[in-house]
Design a protein around this motif. Sequence first.
Motif, PDB file in Angstrom:
ATOM      1  N   ALA A   1     -10.754  12.778   6.974  1.00  0.00           N
ATOM      2  CA  ALA A   1     -10.955  12.843   8.419  1.00  0.00           C
ATOM      3  C   ALA A   1     -11.132  14.288   8.871  1.00  0.00           C
ATOM      4  O   ALA A   1     -11.928  14.584   9.759  1.00  0.00           O
ATOM      5  N   ASP A   2     -10.388  15.195   8.276  1.00  0.00           N
ATOM      6  CA  ASP A   2     -10.600  16.636   8.374  1.00  0.00           C
ATOM      7  C   ASP A   2     -10.881  17.152   6.969  1.00  0.00           C
ATOM      8  O   ASP A   2     -10.569  16.480   5.975  1.00  0.00           O
ATOM      9  N   LEU A   3     -11.442  18.345   6.879  1.00  0.00           N
ATOM     10  CA  LEU A   3     -11.575  18.998   5.579  1.00  0.00           C
ATOM     11  C   LEU A   3     -10.330  19.838   5.348  1.00  0.00           C
ATOM     12  O   LEU A   3     -10.023  20.741   6.134  1.00  0.00           O
ATOM     13  N   LYS A   4      -9.621  19.534   4.274  1.00  0.00           N
ATOM     14  CA  LYS A   4      -8.418  20.285   3.934  1.00  0.00           C
ATOM     15  C   LYS A   4      -8.529  20.794   2.501  1.00  0.00           C
ATOM     16  O   LYS A   4      -9.373  20.350   1.726  1.00  0.00           O
ATOM     17  N   GLY A   5      -7.673  21.748   2.176  1.00  0.00           N
ATOM     18  CA  GLY A   5      -7.599  22.257   0.822  1.00  0.00           C
ATOM     19  C   GLY A   5      -6.179  22.126   0.310  1.00  0.00           C
ATOM     20  O   GLY A   5      -5.219  22.310   1.062  1.00  0.00           O
ATOM     21  N   ILE A   6      -6.033  21.807  -0.985  1.00  0.00           N
ATOM     22  CA  ILE A   6      -4.712  21.665  -1.576  1.00  0.00           C
ATOM     23  C   ILE A   6      -4.627  22.498  -2.849  1.00  0.00           C
ATOM     24  O   ILE A   6      -5.576  22.539  -3.646  1.00  0.00           O
TER      25      ILE A   6
ATOM     26  N   ARG B   1      -8.196   8.283   3.573  1.00  0.00           N
ATOM     27  CA  ARG B   1      -9.620   8.402   3.894  1.00  0.00           C
ATOM     28  C   ARG B   1     -10.320   9.511   3.110  1.00  0.00           C
ATOM     29  O   ARG B   1     -11.409   9.925   3.470  1.00  0.00           O
ATOM     30  N   ILE B   2      -9.721  10.008   2.028  1.00  0.00           N
ATOM     31  CA  ILE B   2     -10.365  11.074   1.267  1.00  0.00           C
ATOM     32  C   ILE B   2     -11.346  10.462   0.275  1.00  0.00           C
ATOM     33  O   ILE B   2     -11.015   9.536  -0.463  1.00  0.00           O
ATOM     34  N   THR B   3     -12.565  10.986   0.290  1.00  0.00           N
ATOM     35  CA  THR B   3     -13.587  10.523  -0.662  1.00  0.00           C
ATOM     36  C   THR B   3     -13.995  11.695  -1.554  1.00  0.00           C
ATOM     37  O   THR B   3     -13.345  11.979  -2.547  1.00  0.00           O
ATOM     38  N   LYS B   4     -15.071  12.423  -1.203  1.00  0.00           N
ATOM     39  CA  LYS B   4     -15.590  13.460  -2.087  1.00  0.00           C
ATOM     40  C   LYS B   4     -14.686  14.695  -2.096  1.00  0.00           C
ATOM     41  O   LYS B   4     -14.227  15.143  -1.034  1.00  0.00           O
TER      42      LYS B   4
ATOM     43  N   VAL C   1      -8.452  22.665  -4.315  1.00  0.00           N
ATOM     44  CA  VAL C   1      -9.198  21.415  -4.260  1.00  0.00           C
ATOM     45  C   VAL C   1      -9.531  21.113  -2.800  1.00  0.00           C
ATOM     46  O   VAL C   1      -8.629  20.981  -1.968  1.00  0.00           O
ATOM     47  N   ILE C   2     -10.836  21.028  -2.503  1.00  0.00           N
ATOM     48  CA  ILE C   2     -11.300  20.689  -1.159  1.00  0.00           C
ATOM     49  C   ILE C   2     -11.307  19.171  -1.025  1.00  0.00           C
ATOM     50  O   ILE C   2     -11.894  18.465  -1.847  1.00  0.00           O
ATOM     51  N   LEU C   3     -10.645  18.674   0.024  1.00  0.00           N
ATOM     52  CA  LEU C   3     -10.461  17.238   0.232  1.00  0.00           C
ATOM     53  C   LEU C   3     -11.308  16.792   1.422  1.00  0.00           C
ATOM     54  O   LEU C   3     -11.064  17.211   2.560  1.00  0.00           O
TER      55      LEU C   3
ATOM     56  N   VAL D   1       0.848  -1.184   0.000  1.00  0.00           N
ATOM     57  CA  VAL D   1       0.000   0.000   0.000  1.00  0.00           C
ATOM     58  C   VAL D   1       0.889   1.241   0.000  1.00  0.00           C
ATOM     59  O   VAL D   1       1.787   1.379   0.833  1.00  0.00           O
ATOM     60  N   GLU D   2       0.625   2.141  -0.952  1.00  0.00           N
ATOM     61  CA  GLU D   2       1.441   3.341  -1.097  1.00  0.00           C
ATOM     62  C   GLU D   2       0.705   4.586  -0.593  1.00  0.00           C
ATOM     63  O   GLU D   2      -0.468   4.543  -0.230  1.00  0.00           O
ATOM     64  N   GLN D   3       1.408   5.698  -0.596  1.00  0.00           N
ATOM     65  CA  GLN D   3       0.856   6.973  -0.145  1.00  0.00           C
ATOM     66  C   GLN D   3      -0.225   7.460  -1.106  1.00  0.00           C
ATOM     67  O   GLN D   3       0.001   7.533  -2.311  1.00  0.00           O
ATOM     68  N   PRO D   4      -1.415   7.810  -0.595  1.00  0.00           N
ATOM     69  CA  PRO D   4      -2.417   8.439  -1.477  1.00  0.00           C
ATOM     70  C   PRO D   4      -1.886   9.745  -2.052  1.00  0.00           C
ATOM     71  O   PRO D   4      -1.028  10.409  -1.450  1.00  0.00           O
ATOM     72  N   ARG D   5      -2.430  10.130  -3.208  1.00  0.00           N
ATOM     73  CA  ARG D   5      -1.919  11.331  -3.878  1.00  0.00           C
ATOM     74  C   ARG D   5      -3.019  11.999  -4.691  1.00  0.00           C
ATOM     75  O   ARG D   5      -3.916  11.332  -5.193  1.00  0.00           O
ATOM     76  N   LEU D   6      -2.931  13.314  -4.774  1.00  0.00           N
ATOM     77  CA  LEU D   6      -3.778  14.040  -5.713  1.00  0.00           C
ATOM     78  C   LEU D   6      -3.134  13.930  -7.090  1.00  0.00           C
ATOM     79  O   LEU D   6      -1.955  14.257  -7.259  1.00  0.00           O
ATOM     80  N   ALA D   7      -3.919  13.468  -8.072  1.00  0.00           N
ATOM     81  CA  ALA D   7      -3.420  13.343  -9.441  1.00  0.00           C
ATOM     82  C   ALA D   7      -4.079  14.405 -10.309  1.00  0.00           C
ATOM     83  O   ALA D   7      -5.276  14.677 -10.180  1.00  0.00           O
ATOM     84  N   VAL D   8      -3.288  14.994 -11.191  1.00  0.00           N
ATOM     85  CA  VAL D   8      -3.755  16.058 -12.071  1.00  0.00           C
ATOM     86  C   VAL D   8      -3.626  15.606 -13.521  1.00  0.00           C
ATOM     87  O   VAL D   8      -2.572  15.113 -13.937  1.00  0.00           O
ATOM     88  N   PHE D   9      -4.718  15.775 -14.285  1.00  0.00           N
ATOM     89  CA  PHE D   9      -4.746  15.456 -15.711  1.00  0.00           C
ATOM     90  C   PHE D   9      -5.107  16.717 -16.495  1.00  0.00           C
ATOM     91  O   PHE D   9      -5.871  17.564 -16.016  1.00  0.00           O
ATOM     92  N   ASN D  10      -4.588  16.817 -17.719  1.00  0.00           N
ATOM     93  CA  ASN D  10      -5.012  17.854 -18.642  1.00  0.00           C
ATOM     94  C   ASN D  10      -6.190  17.335 -19.458  1.00  0.00           C
ATOM     95  O   ASN D  10      -6.068  16.311 -20.142  1.00  0.00           O
ATOM     96  N   ILE D  11      -7.320  18.027 -19.387  1.00  0.00           N
ATOM     97  CA  ILE D  11      -8.510  17.568 -20.106  1.00  0.00           C
ATOM     98  C   ILE D  11      -8.292  17.617 -21.615  1.00  0.00           C
ATOM     99  O   ILE D  11      -8.824  16.781 -22.359  1.00  0.00           O
ATOM    100  N   LYS D  12      -7.467  18.541 -22.105  1.00  0.00           N
ATOM    101  CA  LYS D  12      -7.224  18.628 -23.548  1.00  0.00           C
ATOM    102  C   LYS D  12      -6.509  17.399 -24.099  1.00  0.00           C
ATOM    103  O   LYS D  12      -6.507  17.184 -25.319  1.00  0.00           O
TER     104      LYS D  12
END
Length: 368
Positions: A183-188, A166-169, A178-180, A139-150
Motif C-alpha cells: 500500500a506504501d513503498l517501505k524498506g526493511i 498487500r505486498i507483492t513485488k 529489501v524494498i516492499l 490467517v496469520e501475520q505476513p512476514r519477510l522470510a530469509v533463506f541461505n542460497i548455499k
Amino acid sequence: MKLKNVLKSAGVLGAVGLGSLASQAMADQEFLLTITRPNQLHVIDMSSNTIARTCDIPGPFGTGSIALSPDNTHAYVLSNGTKDVYGFDIRNCDITFKAEQSSPTEQVISMQSIAVSADGKELYTVQNPIKKLSDRFEVEQPRLAVFNIKDGMDAKVVRTFPVDRRITKIAVTDENEVILGGADLKGINPKTGEVRMVSKLASWEKGPLWLPPDAFAMHSQGEQMHEYIMPYVTAKFDSEDWNFETAEWWWGISRVDLKTGKATRDEVLPFQFIIFNFVADPRNPDILYGSFNTLSKHDISKKETLIVHDMPHTYYDLNISGDGKTLYVGGTSSDISIHDSDTLEKIGSIQLTGDMSTSDLRVATIRN
C-alpha cells in the motif's frame, strides 16, 4: 607494392580481424527470461531472438515471478502455486536451489515477492501464511522470510520479520535493503527487521483535493536502470465535492534508485489509457515505455505521451535491451512482440510453447 609491405598489411589486417573476433567473443550476453504454462522457464538469446534453452520447473505454475542473482547466471522462480521457490542455472537448466515454504500445519503463499540479496548469498520472499487447524484456517501475520542460497536443495527459513499486508513485488538495494511494494513503498533491513517509509502512497498527505492513489506492484522490471518503479493512478478534484467527471486524472510513479535506496514520487502523465507496467530507457531516464492494450512511449520531463501503438491483444509487461534500442512486450499470451524503441514499430516476435499469463520478462546480462 613490395612483398614485405603486402605481408605487413596482411599482418595488420589479421591482427585487426583477430582483435574483432576476440572482442565479439568477450561481448556481454543478454538473455530474456520468462515463464509459460504448464510451467517452463525460457531462456531467450537476445542477439538472435531465439530460445536458447527451456527449463522444466517442478510443480504447477505459480505467477511467473523471477528474481536474478547479482551475476545474472541464476534465476529464482516461484512455483507450485507460489508456495515453493526453485533456483536454476540459466546456462544449463540445472536446478541448484529449492525451498518448500509450506508445512503440514501451515500453508504459505508468496504471490509475486521474491528477490536475491546484493551479495547473492540470501533469498527473500514475503510469506502470507495460513495456519491449518482441524476445524478452520487462521490467517496469520505476513512476514519477510530469509533463506541461505548455499543451503541448496533443502533450504529452510533462517529468520523472519513481520511486514505489512498487500505486498507483492520486492527488490533489493545495493545496501541490501529489501524494498516492499505494498500500500506504501517501505524498506526493511533483512538482518534486523527495521522498517522505514520509502514512498508514501496510501498514507500520503496531498490534501483533500487529491484522490488517494491506486497502486499495484505486479511487475517492476527496471534492471537496465537498476531501479524499482511502482505505478499509481490518482485524481485531482476541482472542489471538495469530489466530482469524478471533472477531475484531472493522472498516472504517477514511485521510483526507487536501487543504488542509493532514495525514492522520488510524482504525477508524470495524464491518465488516458491503462498501463500495466512501465520500463525506462537506459539512455534517458525521462523516457518511459508502457504496455497493456497499447505499447506507449512517454517523456515524463514534459508530462507528454509521444507515441501510442495499438497491440493485437493485451500484454501485461515489457522490458528493454541494454542499448535501449529494442523493446520486448510479453505476458498474457504465448507471443513476445519485439519493437523498435524509437518508433514503436514491430520488428519481430518470439513464439513460446504456452501462455505467459502474469509472468515476468527479465533481462539477464552475463558479463564476459
